[in-house]
Scaffold this motif. Structure first.
Motif, PDB file in Angstrom:
ATOM      1  N   THR A 155       0.512  -0.835  -0.354  1.00  0.00           N
ATOM      2  CA  THR A 155      -0.165  -0.130   0.181  1.00  0.00           C
ATOM      3  C   THR A 155       0.939   0.921  -0.006  1.00  0.00           C
ATOM      4  OG1 THR A 155      -0.084  -0.100   2.253  1.00  0.00           O
ATOM      5  CG2 THR A 155      -1.690  -1.184   0.911  1.00  0.00           C
ATOM      6  N   GLY A 156       2.281   1.128   0.523  1.00  0.00           N
ATOM      7  CA  GLY A 156       3.093   2.598  -0.114  1.00  0.00           C
ATOM      8  C   GLY A 156       4.533   1.671   0.614  1.00  0.00           C
ATOM      9  N   VAL A 157       4.767   3.146  -0.204  1.00  0.00           N
ATOM     10  CA  VAL A 157       6.996   2.868   0.413  1.00  0.00           C
ATOM     11  C   VAL A 157       6.970   4.444   1.172  1.00  0.00           C
ATOM     12  CG1 VAL A 157       8.580   2.836  -0.635  1.00  0.00           C
ATOM     13  CG2 VAL A 157       7.140   1.488  -1.566  1.00  0.00           C
ATOM     14  N   TYR A 158       7.793   4.538   2.024  1.00  0.00           N
ATOM     15  CA  TYR A 158       7.829   5.813   2.974  1.00  0.00           C
ATOM     16  C   TYR A 158       9.779   6.008   3.506  1.00  0.00           C
ATOM     17  CZ  TYR A 158       3.019   4.881   3.227  1.00  0.00           C
ATOM     18  OH  TYR A 158       1.437   5.067   2.696  1.00  0.00           O
ATOM     19  N   LYS A 159      10.175   6.776   2.997  1.00  0.00           N
ATOM     20  CA  LYS A 159      11.507   7.016   3.718  1.00  0.00           C
ATOM     21  C   LYS A 159      11.286   7.899   4.647  1.00  0.00           C
ATOM     22  CE  LYS A 159      15.645   8.145   2.061  1.00  0.00           C
ATOM     23  NZ  LYS A 159      16.549   8.402   0.555  1.00  0.00           N
ATOM     24  N   ASN A 160      11.859   7.964   5.246  1.00  0.00           N
ATOM     25  CA  ASN A 160      12.803   9.155   6.939  1.00  0.00           C
ATOM     26  C   ASN A 160      13.771   9.458   5.849  1.00  0.00           C
ATOM     27  OD1 ASN A 160      13.963   9.670   9.174  1.00  0.00           O
ATOM     28  ND2 ASN A 160      12.595   8.483  10.529  1.00  0.00           N
ATOM     29  N   MET A 161      13.688  10.504   6.004  1.00  0.00           N
ATOM     30  CA  MET A 161      15.070  11.262   4.914  1.00  0.00           C
ATOM     31  C   MET A 161      16.770  11.159   6.195  1.00  0.00           C
ATOM     32  SD  MET A 161      14.272  11.067   1.657  1.00  0.00           S
ATOM     33  CE  MET A 161      15.003  12.231   1.466  1.00  0.00           C
ATOM     34  N   ASN A 162      15.785  11.608   7.263  1.00  0.00           N
ATOM     35  CA  ASN A 162      17.245  11.815   8.580  1.00  0.00           C
ATOM     36  C   ASN A 162      17.704  10.316   8.897  1.00  0.00           C
ATOM     37  OD1 ASN A 162      16.074  14.449   8.570  1.00  0.00           O
ATOM     38  ND2 ASN A 162      15.159  14.359  10.297  1.00  0.00           N
ATOM     39  N   LEU A 163      16.966   9.591   8.975  1.00  0.00           N
ATOM     40  CA  LEU A 163      17.525   7.933   9.531  1.00  0.00           C
ATOM     41  C   LEU A 163      18.282   7.218   8.164  1.00  0.00           C
ATOM     42  CD1 LEU A 163      15.382   7.244  12.620  1.00  0.00           C
ATOM     43  CD2 LEU A 163      17.587   8.312  12.714  1.00  0.00           C
ATOM     44  N   GLY A 164      17.192   7.420   6.597  1.00  0.00           N
ATOM     45  CA  GLY A 164      17.454   6.505   5.526  1.00  0.00           C
ATOM     46  C   GLY A 164      17.266   5.158   5.790  1.00  0.00           C
ATOM     47  N   VAL A 165      15.714   5.300   6.498  1.00  0.00           N
ATOM     48  CA  VAL A 165      14.852   3.951   6.599  1.00  0.00           C
ATOM     49  C   VAL A 165      13.918   3.599   5.347  1.00  0.00           C
ATOM     50  CG1 VAL A 165      13.341   2.256   7.929  1.00  0.00           C
ATOM     51  CG2 VAL A 165      15.472   3.367   9.419  1.00  0.00           C
TER      52      VAL A 165
END
Length: 143
Positions: A68-78
């Motif tokens: 349903t989705g792809v989410y990137k934490n820009m601070n942690l690179g997750v």
């Protein structure tokens, strides 16, 4: 390439009950309410990772249905891959990783979670075939 240039991949599941409530956990390490999920292990498939993480955190077996989705934490690179999943055997209960397990409505999700985590659930509701791609800073979405 150094280790600092690599991403971590996590998986999570939006598990819905018959009343369209979503299974959520209160994380033992941070106290935050989130979807059950965690880091994908190197030797497992994505689907097996979803099944394992939900079971470890809630005691519930699930069947992943679709991404349903792809989410990137820009601070942690997750990078998180979120799936809609069907509940299976087991009764959700607190575990070593979750102090509480509950079934929440969409309104409870909007009020009780940081935007970056609530959107993972809201993007899966109502049942749509679209796959969301979003970026965040760990709390808020980045536009």
């Amino acid at each position: 390439m150094t280790t600092n240039n690599r991403h971590s991949v996590s998986v999570a599941a939006v598990v819905l009950d018959a009343d369209q409530r979503v299974l959520v956990i209160q994380r033992r390490d941070t106290g935050a309410w989130q979807l059950p999920g965690g880091v994908l292990e190197l030797d497992e498939s994505i689907e097996r990772g979803v099944i394992r993480e939900v079971h470890e955190e809630t005691g519930l077996q699930v069947q992943p249905i679709r991404l349903t989705g792809v989410y990137k934490n820009m601070n942690l690179g997750v990078v998180a891959l979120v799936f809609l999943a069907r509940p299976g055997e087991g009764d959700p209960h607190p575990t070593d990783e979750a102090t509480q397990v509950a079934w929440w409505t969409a309104e409870q999700v909007r009020k009780g979670m940081a935007e970056a985590f609530a959107v993972r659930i809201l993007d899966a509701l109502p049942d749509s075939n679209d796959v969301a791609i979003r970026h965040h800073d760990g709390v808020n979405l980045l536009h």
